[in-house]
Design an enzyme around this catalytic site. Structure first.
Site, PDB file in Angstrom:
ATOM      1  N   PHE A  83       0.773  -0.929  -0.057  1.00 27.09           N
ATOM      2  CA  PHE A  83      -0.046  -0.126  -0.008  1.00 27.09           C
ATOM      3  C   PHE A  83       0.754   1.269  -0.051  1.00 27.09           C
ATOM      4  CE2 PHE A  83      -1.672   2.670   3.596  1.00 27.09           C
ATOM      5  CZ  PHE A  83      -2.393   3.580   2.636  1.00 27.09           C
ATOM      6  N   THR A  93       1.940  -9.530   1.462  1.00 31.50           N
ATOM      7  CA  THR A  93       0.816  -8.518   1.438  1.00 31.50           C
ATOM      8  C   THR A  93       0.621  -7.478   0.324  1.00 31.50           C
ATOM      9  OG1 THR A  93       1.727  -6.918   3.063  1.00 31.50           O
ATOM     10  CG2 THR A  93       0.132  -8.458   3.865  1.00 31.50           C
ATOM     11  N   TYR A 103       5.674  -7.526  16.017  1.00 29.06           N
ATOM     12  CA  TYR A 103       5.787  -6.277  15.265  1.00 29.06           C
ATOM     13  C   TYR A 103       6.297  -5.094  15.951  1.00 29.06           C
ATOM     14  CZ  TYR A 103       4.326  -2.632  11.938  1.00 29.06           C
ATOM     15  OH  TYR A 103       4.273  -1.533  11.027  1.00 29.06           O
TER      16      TYR A 103
HETATM   17  O1  UGA Z   1      -2.715   1.879  10.310  1.00 32.05           O
HETATM   18  C1  UGA Z   1      -1.517   1.829  10.582  1.00 32.05           C
HETATM   19  O2  UGA Z   1      -0.869   2.768   9.846  1.00 32.05           O
HETATM   20  C2  UGA Z   1      -1.027   1.302  11.695  1.00 32.05           C
HETATM   21  O3  UGA Z   1      -1.984   0.077  11.932  1.00 32.05           O
HETATM   22  C3  UGA Z   1      -1.733  -0.936  12.940  1.00 32.05           C
HETATM   23  O4  UGA Z   1      -2.252  -0.204  14.298  1.00 32.05           O
HETATM   24  P1  UGA Z   1      -3.610   0.049  14.662  1.00 32.05           P
HETATM   25  O5  UGA Z   1      -3.585   1.437  15.210  1.00 32.05           O
HETATM   26  O6  UGA Z   1      -3.910  -1.031  15.569  1.00 32.05           O
HETATM   27  O7  UGA Z   1      -4.480  -0.078  13.422  1.00 32.05           O
HETATM   28  P2  UGA Z   1      -5.997  -0.608  13.263  1.00 32.05           P
HETATM   29  O8  UGA Z   1      -5.757  -1.904  13.266  1.00 32.05           O
HETATM   30  O9  UGA Z   1      -6.662   0.175  12.204  1.00 32.05           O
HETATM   31  O10 UGA Z   1      -6.733  -0.266  14.606  1.00 32.05           O
HETATM   32  C4  UGA Z   1      -7.198   0.956  14.954  1.00 32.05           C
HETATM   33  C5  UGA Z   1      -8.028   0.885  16.024  1.00 32.05           C
HETATM   34  O11 UGA Z   1      -9.365   0.557  15.543  1.00 32.05           O
HETATM   35  C6  UGA Z   1      -9.989  -0.782  16.180  1.00 32.05           C
HETATM   36  N1  UGA Z   1     -10.736  -1.447  15.046  1.00 32.05           N
HETATM   37  C7  UGA Z   1      -9.946  -1.963  14.156  1.00 32.05           C
HETATM   38  C8  UGA Z   1     -10.640  -2.763  13.069  1.00 32.05           C
HETATM   39  C9  UGA Z   1     -11.966  -2.559  13.275  1.00 32.05           C
HETATM   40  O12 UGA Z   1     -12.603  -3.283  12.407  1.00 32.05           O
HETATM   41  N2  UGA Z   1     -12.690  -2.176  14.361  1.00 32.05           N
HETATM   42  C10 UGA Z   1     -12.055  -1.251  15.257  1.00 32.05           C
HETATM   43  O13 UGA Z   1     -12.647  -0.900  16.173  1.00 32.05           O
HETATM   44  C11 UGA Z   1      -8.689  -1.469  16.581  1.00 32.05           C
HETATM   45  O14 UGA Z   1      -8.889  -2.081  17.961  1.00 32.05           O
HETATM   46  C12 UGA Z   1      -7.904  -0.079  17.096  1.00 32.05           C
HETATM   47  O15 UGA Z   1      -8.075   0.380  18.440  1.00 32.05           O
HETATM   48  C13 UGA Z   1      -0.453  -1.112  12.978  1.00 32.05           C
HETATM   49  O16 UGA Z   1      -0.101  -2.122  13.945  1.00 32.05           O
HETATM   50  C14 UGA Z   1       0.530  -0.048  12.830  1.00 32.05           C
HETATM   51  O17 UGA Z   1       2.051  -0.414  12.464  1.00 32.05           O
HETATM   52  C15 UGA Z   1       0.181   0.754  11.736  1.00 32.05           C
HETATM   53  O18 UGA Z   1       1.083   1.747  11.587  1.00 32.05           O
END
Ligand code: UGA
Length: 448
Positions: A146, A170, A278
């Site tokens: 991406f 990916t 990670y």
């Molecule tokens: O998008 C990114 O760039 C980052 O994504 C992830 O980090 P994270 O913040 O956990 O990203 P998401 O999986 O998009 O989650 C963000 C938040 O949304 C929540 N979430 C995610 C997916 C969903 O369907 N619903 C939901 O509530 C997760 O629990 C989290 O609190 C990666 O671990 C990072 O390295 C990366 O930089």
């Protein structure tokens, strides 16, 4: 407005600005270049009528001297991305032509038989013709992913020679299909866990799955990718004296106890939790990077990337932006993990690419945060996406993932001071562009 009066506006802007600041020639060239590029594009793609009709020869713009940005006359609509200091300014239409084409450039999809016909011969978007010394050989690991593919687009348009390594875990060939066969471009299937030798001037080291479901799918492989992949690329940088840029992550701060997170913060990471493969992998990658800098004088850069979104996210990526957009487009329930009060700050991919190119070309070796400090709770974010998609999808609550960080927002003072960078894309505008992308992919039968 006529061609004549349009060029008058531009030349007035140019002369006013050069009087004020004395030295803006790189930028001026870039502004003037926008018209030339569009004209070239029209010539190159003259066989695709619908495409050319979206490019207006008499576009008006103005250059906001404060933000150093080019806007349409309404002073809000962004019409170019990039920074003059590294000659990375590109008209947005040109980038859209790649990831949002009216019709794919090189293939026809027949929805009845669900077959794809590939067309030959093909043409390419115009790239700058750089003189010797300016043109670099650049290796991008993870370049089919991406973020990697957007970086490759920009480096190609600037006029560099780009070599991409990707194992396609990916990443997707389709993200780079528009460059395959171009004389400045090479795509190599290779896993960075194994050594790779090549003569290059710069290495952007992105290779590593970044979405939690992907990096947790095979945690041992994720650690190997971060550790062995980074050793291999640093070893290569040392051997051929290339400059090396590591794309690290906000996850090195873990579930932060300091808010917002500045580069000086050491983090709060669970070393044995499900995210550790990670988080700790990237922390070791940073440690290795600075060990090679101190011990072997490798010229290094480290970007700590905060949540990023945009076209070419994998629809099954599992991250919140693609999940919510796809769910809203399909009229499914939006899945909020936990109470939805956890926060994230989302940056649009063009801003990140700007930051990476600026950092690579700056003489600065400490880590730099790249992210948009505009912070949302996940619940607010779900609302924003529902509005942008105009969807009546309901919200469903699912259990919170283990060790999910409760808040995250970058302190970007260092990026502002050192790179002259700050995000330019309002989140809503980026979401709008991303929604368009996913819709187009659905219409083209590429995603369901
Ligand atoms: O998008 C990114 O760039 C980052 O994504 C992830 O980090 P994270 O913040 O956990 O990203 P998401 O999986 O998009 O989650 C963000 C938040 O949304 C929540 N979430 C995610 C997916 C969903 O369907 N619903 C939901 O509530 C997760 O629990 C989290 O609190 C990666 O671990 C990072 O390295 C990366 O930089």
């Amino acid at each position: 407005m006529s061609d004549q009066s349009s060029s008058k506006i531009i030349s007035e802007t140019i002369s006013n600005t050069s009087n004020e600041s004395g030295n803006n020639f790189g930028f001026i060239e870039s502004v003037t270049d926008i018209n030339n590029r569009k004209d070239n594009l029209i010539k190159t793609e003259s066989n695709i009528e619908e495409e050319t009709s979206t490019f207006k020869r008499n576009d008006e713009w103005f250059w906001d001297t404060n933000s150093e940005q080019i806007f349409a006359q309404d002073s809000k609509t962004i019409i170019a991305v990039g920074h003059a200091s590294v000659k990375s300014i590109v008209p947005l239409e040109l980038l859209r032509h790649i990831y949002l084409p009216q019709k794919p450039h090189d293939r026809i999809f027949d929805p009845t038989t669900r077959t794809i016909s590939y067309l030959q011969p093909r043409s390419y978007l115009p790239v700058n013709s750089l003189i010797q010394g300016e043109k670099k050989r650049i290796l991008v690991t993870g370049g089919a992913g991406f973020v990697g593919s957007h970086l490759v687009d920009r480096l190609m348009l600037i006029g560099h020679e780009v070599i991409v390594l990707d194992n396609f875990f990916t990443g997707r060939k389709n993200n780079l299909a528009h460059w395959i066969g171009h004389p400045n471009f090479e795509l190599i299937r290779h896993d960075v866990v194994d050594p790779f030798l090549i003569e290059v001037d710069q290495i952007y080291h992105l290779a590593c799955p970044a979405s939690p479901p992907h990096y947790q799918y095979n945690p041992i492989k994720t650690v190997k990718t971060s550790v062995m992949g980074t050793i291999n690329m640093l070893g290569l940088a040392k051997r051929v004296k290339a400059r090396f840029l590591l794309t690290s992550t906000s996850e090195v701060y873990g579930d932060p106890e300091e808010h917002p997170q500045a580069e000086t913060y050491w983090g709060h990471v669970n070393p044995i939790g499900p995210r550790a493969c990670y988080d700790e992998g990237k922390r070791v990658a940073e440690t290795l990077t600075y060990a090679y800098m101190h011990q072997d004088s490798v010229d290094v850069r480290v970007a700590r990337i905060f949540n990023t979104f945009g076209p070419r996210m994998n629809e099954n990526d599992g991250r919140v932006v693609s999940n919510f957009i796809m769910q809203a487009l399909k009229g499914e329930e939006l899945t909020i993990y936990g109470d939805g009060l956890q926060t994230r700050s989302f940056q649009y991919v063009h801003d990140l690419v700007d930051g990476l190119i600026l950092l690579m070309n700056k003489d600065y070796m400490e880590p730099i945060n790249l992210g948009n400090p505009d912070e949302y709770t996940i619940r607010e974010f779900a609302e924003l996406i529902r509005n942008e998609v105009n969807s009546s999808s309901k919200i469903k609550t699912l259990p919170a993932p283990t060790d999910d960080p409760k808040k995250r927002r970058p302190d970007i003072l260092r990026a502002e001071q050192i790179l002259g960078w700050k995000p330019r894309w309002p989140v809503k505008q980026g979401i709008g562009e991303t929604v368009k992308y996913f819709k187009r992919q659905m219409e083209a039968g590429l995603i369901g």
